[in-house]
Design an enzyme around this catalytic site. Structure first.
Site, PDB file in Angstrom:
ATOM      1  N   ASP A   1       3.974   0.040 -14.353  1.00 36.66           N
ATOM      2  CA  ASP A   1       4.837   1.025 -13.772  1.00 36.66           C
ATOM      3  C   ASP A   1       4.369   2.186 -14.368  1.00 36.66           C
ATOM      4  O   ASP A   1       3.733   2.538 -15.165  1.00 36.66           O
ATOM      5  CB  ASP A   1       6.029   0.780 -14.428  1.00 36.66           C
ATOM      6  CG  ASP A   1       7.243   1.431 -13.389  1.00 36.66           C
ATOM      7  OD1 ASP A   1       7.941   0.786 -12.599  1.00 36.66           O
ATOM      8  OD2 ASP A   1       7.491   2.724 -13.172  1.00 36.66           O
TER       9      ASP A   1
ATOM     10  N   ASP B   1      -0.563   4.161 -12.945  1.00 35.41           N
ATOM     11  CA  ASP B   1      -0.142   4.880 -11.585  1.00 35.41           C
ATOM     12  C   ASP B   1      -0.929   3.965 -10.420  1.00 35.41           C
ATOM     13  O   ASP B   1      -2.355   3.749 -10.604  1.00 35.41           O
ATOM     14  CB  ASP B   1      -0.533   6.182 -11.580  1.00 35.41           C
ATOM     15  CG  ASP B   1      -0.242   6.806 -10.178  1.00 35.41           C
ATOM     16  OD1 ASP B   1      -0.112   6.083  -9.011  1.00 35.41           O
ATOM     17  OD2 ASP B   1      -0.435   8.009  -9.916  1.00 35.41           O
TER      18      ASP B   1
ATOM     19  N   TYR C   1       7.881   6.525   5.082  1.00 33.89           N
ATOM     20  CA  TYR C   1       8.191   5.250   4.529  1.00 33.89           C
ATOM     21  C   TYR C   1       7.763   3.991   5.746  1.00 33.89           C
ATOM     22  O   TYR C   1       7.343   3.247   5.122  1.00 33.89           O
ATOM     23  CB  TYR C   1       9.537   5.212   4.072  1.00 33.89           C
ATOM     24  CG  TYR C   1      10.165   4.014   3.247  1.00 33.89           C
ATOM     25  CD1 TYR C   1       9.829   3.866   1.872  1.00 33.89           C
ATOM     26  CD2 TYR C   1      11.073   2.896   3.718  1.00 33.89           C
ATOM     27  CE1 TYR C   1      10.167   2.870   1.210  1.00 33.89           C
ATOM     28  CE2 TYR C   1      11.360   1.968   3.176  1.00 33.89           C
ATOM     29  CZ  TYR C   1      10.989   1.770   1.840  1.00 33.89           C
ATOM     30  OH  TYR C   1      11.336   0.853   1.049  1.00 33.89           O
TER      31      TYR C   1
ATOM     32  N   LYS D   1       5.162   1.037   5.243  1.00 35.62           N
ATOM     33  CA  LYS D   1       5.626  -0.319   5.217  1.00 35.62           C
ATOM     34  C   LYS D   1       5.075  -1.251   6.273  1.00 35.62           C
ATOM     35  O   LYS D   1       4.948  -2.074   6.370  1.00 35.62           O
ATOM     36  CB  LYS D   1       7.333  -0.288   5.144  1.00 35.62           C
ATOM     37  CG  LYS D   1       7.914   0.058   3.891  1.00 35.62           C
ATOM     38  CD  LYS D   1       7.521  -0.379   2.669  1.00 35.62           C
ATOM     39  CE  LYS D   1       8.145  -0.036   1.374  1.00 35.62           C
ATOM     40  NZ  LYS D   1       7.661  -0.836   0.245  1.00 35.62           N
TER      41      LYS D   1
END
Ligand SMILES: NC(=O)c1ccc[n+]([C@@H]2O[C@H](COP(=O)([O-])OP(=O)(O)OC[C@H]3O[C@@H](n4cnc5c(N)ncnc54)[C@H](O)[C@@H]3O)[C@@H](O)[C@H]2O)c1
Length: 257
Positions: free
Chosen positions: A34, A60, A152, A156
């Site tokens: 994370d 990252d 987004y 996706k």
């Protein structure tokens, strides 16, 4: 070596964290990745107190040098990586004309380039072992459009494209690649967004659910995060070797209508 090893990005919170618990309970060695170092350390402590044994790495996913190093150190520690879960994700909502181009690039970088980089560096080991499972956390936003979510949605959708290519390139090496496409999952992040919406509209959370969200979801509920974890465990299994290149929707019927 009879254990399996899973490398999960975005593992300090929400869906990723639930997957950490689920894979641990199923006997996997778990590497948590994370960008949020403080939260990662806090989660490691909480998990260890509850008897879960995990190892963490601050990273990252857009930093190729760091990702490569973390994958190599995971293989040094556990001998291999069997399952890669590309779960790290971020959100930003604005109309196209108001959307910062820098922000647009950042979302694509985290959710598409990040998943490409991890896949690129786990592939050689998976090919050598003739086994691999790649699970990409897409969304119903990877299948249908949502106003305000240009970045987004693009990311996706892009992740589903990457999934298909990984499925084809892994096909002769025992590697499968699949995308999970959740609708509204009951996570802190989603609850927080719904509470913000309640404040903006000056209505209660209950009213947000009843008036705005549930009319879109035939099952009229937020999906328990544990169901996403169960789907990931299923796709990670040795027994699902023929399921590849697919986008598995888990949305309570949202996209059926
Ligand atoms: N919650 C939902 O309803 C839902 C629905 C569909 C898809 N998803 C997807 O599932 C994934 C997890 O969602 P969540 O709700 O658990 O979100 P979350 O915000 O709770 O967790 C995302 C995690 O990713 C980490 N992260 C962000 N950028 C990173 C980076 N560059 N490198 C490494 N880690 C990074 C964050 O620190 C965080 O811990 C995301 O990809 C999200 O788009 C969620």
């Amino acid at each position: 070596m009879d254990w399996k090893v899973v490398f999960i990005t975005g593992a300090a919170n929400g869906i990723g964290l639930d997957m950490v618990r689920g894979f641990c309970k199923s006997g996997y060695k778990v590497k948590m990745i994370d960008i949020n170092q403080d939260l990662l350390i806090q989660r490691e402590r909480e998990l260890k107190e509850k008897g879960f044994h995990v190892s963490i790495d601050f990273c990252d996913v857009t930093d190729e040098h760091s990702v490569k190093e973390k994958i190599e150190s995971t293989i040094d520690k556990y001998g291999k990586i069997d399952v890669l879960v590309n779960n790290a994700g971020i959100q930003h909502v604005a109309l196209i004309e108001d959307f910062s181009t820098q922000k647009f690039k950042q979302l694509l970088d985290v959710m598409v380039t990040g998943a490409f980089i991890t896949t690129k560096h786990v592939f050689p080991g998976m090919k050598k072992n003739n086994f691999g499972r790649i699970i990409n956390m897409s969304s119903i936003n990877g299948l249908i459009g949502f106003a305000g979510k240009s970045a987004y949605n693009s990311a996706k959708h892009g992740l589903i494209g990457l999934t298909k290519v990984a499925a084809l390139e892994g096909a002769n090496f025992g590697i499968t690649a699949n995308a999970i496409c959740p609708g509204y999952i009951d996570t802190d992040m989603v609850r927080g967004q719904l509470e913000d919406l309640a404040k903006t509209r000056n209505i209660s959370l209950h009213q947000v659910l009843e008036q705005i969200i549930y009319p879109l979801v035939p099952q009229k509920r937020l999906i328990p995060v544990s169901e996403v974890t169960q789907l990931a465990l299923y796709l990670a299994s040795e027994k699902t070797s023929s399921i590849t290149g697919q986008s598995m929707v888990i949305d309570g019927g949202y996209t059926v209508q």
